[in-house]
Design an enzyme around this catalytic site. Structure first.
Site, mmCIF file in Angstrom:
data_model
loop_
_atom_site.group_PDB
_atom_site.id
_atom_site.type_symbol
_atom_site.label_atom_id
_atom_site.label_comp_id
_atom_site.label_asym_id
_atom_site.label_seq_id
_atom_site.Cartn_x
_atom_site.Cartn_y
_atom_site.Cartn_z
ATOM 1 N N GLN A 78 64.400 -7.926 66.515
ATOM 2 C CA GLN A 78 63.604 -8.984 67.134
ATOM 3 C C GLN A 78 64.533 -10.043 67.727
ATOM 4 O OE1 GLN A 78 59.983 -9.006 66.608
ATOM 5 N NE2 GLN A 78 59.994 -10.523 68.204
ATOM 6 N N PHE A 79 65.093 -9.764 68.904
ATOM 7 C CA PHE A 79 66.037 -10.707 69.514
ATOM 8 C C PHE A 79 65.405 -12.047 69.817
ATOM 9 C CE2 PHE A 79 64.102 -9.057 73.341
ATOM 10 C CZ PHE A 79 64.153 -10.117 74.238
ATOM 11 N N THR A 80 64.081 -12.105 69.942
ATOM 12 C CA THR A 80 63.415 -13.362 70.277
ATOM 13 C C THR A 80 63.464 -14.383 69.137
ATOM 14 O OG1 THR A 80 61.255 -12.481 69.620
ATOM 15 C CG2 THR A 80 61.868 -12.262 71.947
#
Length: 150
Positions: A78-80
């Site tokens: 989940q890079f966000t």
């Protein structure tokens, strides 16, 4: 390295209309990786995750860990989680690690978590468009960042 832990009674990850991982009682773990993250971050976080007392005991008090309840886990990249929202209305993801750094760390994280739990861990697929379905139990949602250990 940053995680969002969601205590779930059920969760699954779907990629291209196919179930990639499914579990019952345990943790859905959203994992955000920064370029500066190392094996030390992985070791610290995995140890913290498996021992964190966020499952109910017989008195409905959060006194049991994932290890205590024999719970399952699914890890989803989940890079966000590293979004910066300081300027304007469009988030910047400059702090999120690029795939050449993030993918090996993501895979090491899953392997370490499997070792810590003593069983397989489900996962998403790095960079894929995933559909994550869950029933948050409690709800209990906790954010842990390896850069904020104290």
């Amino acid at each position: 390295m940053r995680v969002v832990l969601q205590r779930v009674s059920k969760a699954s990850v779907q990629i291209n209309h196919e179930i990639n991982a499914v579990m019952q009682k345990g943790l859905l773990i959203l994992l955000g990786i920064e370029a500066e993250d190392t094996q030390e971050d992985i070791d610290w976080l995995c140890n913290k995750i498996v021992k964190m007392r966020i499952f109910n005991d017989e008195n409905e008090a959060m006194n049991l860990s994932l290890l205590d309840v024999g719970g399952d886990a699914i890890v989803v990249s989940q890079f966000t989680l590293h979004a910066s929202t300081k300027k304007g209305n469009r988030p910047s993801f400059i702090k999120a690690a690029k795939p050449d750094i993030a993918v090996p760390l993501y895979e090491k994280f899953i392997k370490k978590l499997e070792e810590s739990l003593g069983k397989p861990v489900g996962s998403g697929e790095f960079g894929a468009d995933m559909k994550v379905e869950l029933i948050n139990d409690g709800p209990v949602t906790i954010i842990v960042d390896s850069k904020n250990k104290s």
